[in-house]
Scaffold this motif. Structure first.
Motif, short mmCIF file in Angstrom:
data_model
loop_
_atom_site.label_atom_id
_atom_site.label_comp_id
_atom_site.label_asym_id
_atom_site.label_seq_id
_atom_site.Cartn_x
_atom_site.Cartn_y
_atom_site.Cartn_z
N UNK A 158 0.87 -1.06 -0.22
CA UNK A 158 0.04 0.13 -0.08
C UNK A 158 1.01 1.29 -0.07
N UNK A 159 1.83 1.47 0.72
CA UNK A 159 3.02 2.46 0.79
C UNK A 159 3.43 2.56 -0.57
N UNK A 160 3.88 1.35 -1.22
CA UNK A 160 4.72 1.56 -2.52
C UNK A 160 3.46 2.30 -3.51
N UNK A 201 -4.13 -1.63 -3.09
CA UNK A 201 -5.10 -0.80 -2.80
C UNK A 201 -6.54 -1.17 -3.41
N UNK A 202 -7.57 -0.79 -2.77
CA UNK A 202 -8.97 -0.89 -3.40
C UNK A 202 -8.76 0.26 -4.45
N UNK A 255 -6.97 1.22 -6.68
CA UNK A 255 -5.92 1.77 -7.16
C UNK A 255 -5.85 1.86 -8.73
N UNK A 256 -6.19 1.09 -9.39
CA UNK A 256 -6.46 0.79 -10.95
C UNK A 256 -7.00 2.01 -11.51
N UNK A 257 -8.08 2.07 -11.07
CA UNK A 257 -9.02 3.51 -11.36
C UNK A 257 -8.48 4.81 -10.96
N UNK A 258 -7.62 4.88 -9.83
CA UNK A 258 -7.30 6.07 -9.42
C UNK A 258 -5.93 6.50 -10.10
N UNK A 259 -5.25 5.74 -10.73
CA UNK A 259 -3.95 5.91 -11.39
C UNK A 259 -3.92 5.61 -12.69
#
Length: 434
Positions: A268-270, A294-295, A297-301
């Motif tokens: 998560x930190x990475x 993280x939940x 994460x794909x969408x956010x990035x």
């Protein structure tokens, strides 16, 4: 006459069955074959390798034999000791069958090159009336540390601030030593004992690296543009298409190899450290590790990052858009980055990687090393700072300049007249005359 004798000199090469050990042994096999030897690389059946490219099978032969594990089990950090014990019993039995098969083929085995992390293989092959030589797949600085530890001249510091002084090496703190030595949990005792017992024999050494595909160094082996074997299927076209759309030196490439597994908190930190850096990133997350992301994460990035299960690492590192390699500092990955002139953010996990990271930052000065907090976690803030230092910080120009110097040094080592090529020629000459 020498060419004819070379064709009759059949050697087996035996890597430890992990991707980071198979790749360099495979490249050594190709280079030996280019000198006129008949070479067969022996792999373990539990590794479902895929062969890429006709050039590989035309230069060397590949044979798989049972190693006592199923394909589904394979070798990983968690079952390491169990695997080693079974491997030591089952693999030699099937190796004997393979050697006997070649005795009647017209090309009997004359010599064996084996991975240094399985040193007991020498006793096995001598039992067949053959001789062999170990091939080191880790930095010699690490081997030297093991030697001094075995001799009792290295005392592991009891406190983090204490330093170790060894001949011809920089001052080393406890976090710079291989984890096999300083890990107090006893997580990897069997392999350490194997390495230490073997080191005590002190064989003569020839340096022959870096062993990466010829197209990136001397270009003397036709069509040698990849290792040719992989335990995972790389997302080659996906990576290339995505990288082609990015500007020069704008992408952080992130990979922690085929064995390292980050904990959920560290993952998560990475993830959020990469997001905070605001750079483009290509991150290799093996299928077994994806559930730790993280939940959402794909969408956010999605506009900044690409996550793949495996990559064609050499092609990625050689791509003009890659400006930084965030790596666990496995020796293969470290050598590839050095040979291709890619600056590094070092985030070592275990075994030799901590020592490699020390050299990346303080000796070769081709990157920076992350620092862990009191819980042993690298925070997202630390990851962001280190990435920015390599990509645009005060040390960035010096790091890139040094990276280019090491790239040229790697090419010189394997070209005609280079120390690596001369040593390989000498090794082959000794084989042919024996």
């Amino acid at each position: 006459m020498e060419d004819q004798r070379g064709e009759e000199t059949h050697i087996l090469t035996i890597p430890f069955p992990a991707q980071g050990h198979i790749n360099p042994m495979l490249q050594l096999s190709k280079r030996l074959a280019s000198k006129g030897l008949k070479v067969t690389l022996v792999t373990a059946e539990s590794n479902p390798i895929s062969i890429q490219g006709e050039n590989l099978t035309s230069s060397i032969k590949i044979e798989s034999i049972p190693d006592g594990f199923s394909v589904d089990a394979g070798v990983n950090v968690r079952n390491f000791d169990e695997y080693i014990e079974r491997f030591k019993v089952v693999f030699p039995q099937n190796l004997a069958k393979l050697i006997k098969k070649h005795e009647v083929s017209g090309y009997p085995v004359k010599f064996i090159v084996y991975d240094s992390v399985i040193p007991w293989m020498l006793d096995v092959v001598r039992g067949f009336g053959l001789d062999g030589a170990p091939f080191f797949t880790q930095a010699w600085a690490v081997n030297a540390i093991y030697y001094h530890f075995h001799q009792g001249t290295l005392k592991v510091p009891s406190e983090g601030g204490s330093l170790v002084s060894l001949p011809s090496m920089p001052p080393l703190g406890i976090n710079d030593l291989p984890s096999f030595i300083c890990d107090k949990t006893g997580a990897y005792p069997s392999l350490l004992n194997v390495i230490l017992n073997w080191m005590a024999t002190r064989f003569p050494i020839k340096t022959i690296g870096p062993v990466i595909p010829s197209i990136y160094l001397d270009k003397r082996l036709p069509n040698d543009n990849d290792y040719g074997l992989s335990l995972f299927k790389p997302k080659s076209e996906t990576c290339k298409t995505w990288l082609d759309s990015k500007e020069i030196n704008s992408v952080i490439y992130v990979s922690f190899g085929s064995l390292s597994a980050l904990g959920e908190e560290q993952m998560e930190e990475l993830a959020y450290g990469l997001k905070r850096s605001n750079n483009f990133f290509l991150w290799v997350v093996r299928e077994s590790e994806t559930e730790k992301l993280p939940k959402n994460f794909y969408e956010e990035t999605s506009k900044k990052g690409l996550v793949v299960s495996w990559s064609p690492q050499l092609e990625v590192l050689a791509h003009k858009s890659v400006g930084c390699f965030m790596t666990h500092c496995g020796w293969n990955s470290t050598l590839e980055a050095l040979s291709l002139g890619v600056p590094m953010v070092a985030m070592p996990q275990w075994t030799d990687q901590t020592t490699n990271a020390k050299y990346v930052e303080d000796v070769w000065q081709v990157g920076v090393r992350v620092r862990v907090n009191e819980k042993g976690i690298v925070t997202r803030e630390e990851i962001e700072i280190c990435i920015k230092e390599v990509m645009e910080g005060e040390r960035s120009k010096n790091i890139r300049r040094n990276s280019e110097k090491w790239k040229e040094s790697a090419k010189e080592a394997v070209n005609d007249g280079g120390s690596s090529d001369e040593n390989l020629e000498e090794f082959v000459t000794q084989l042919l005359s024996s």
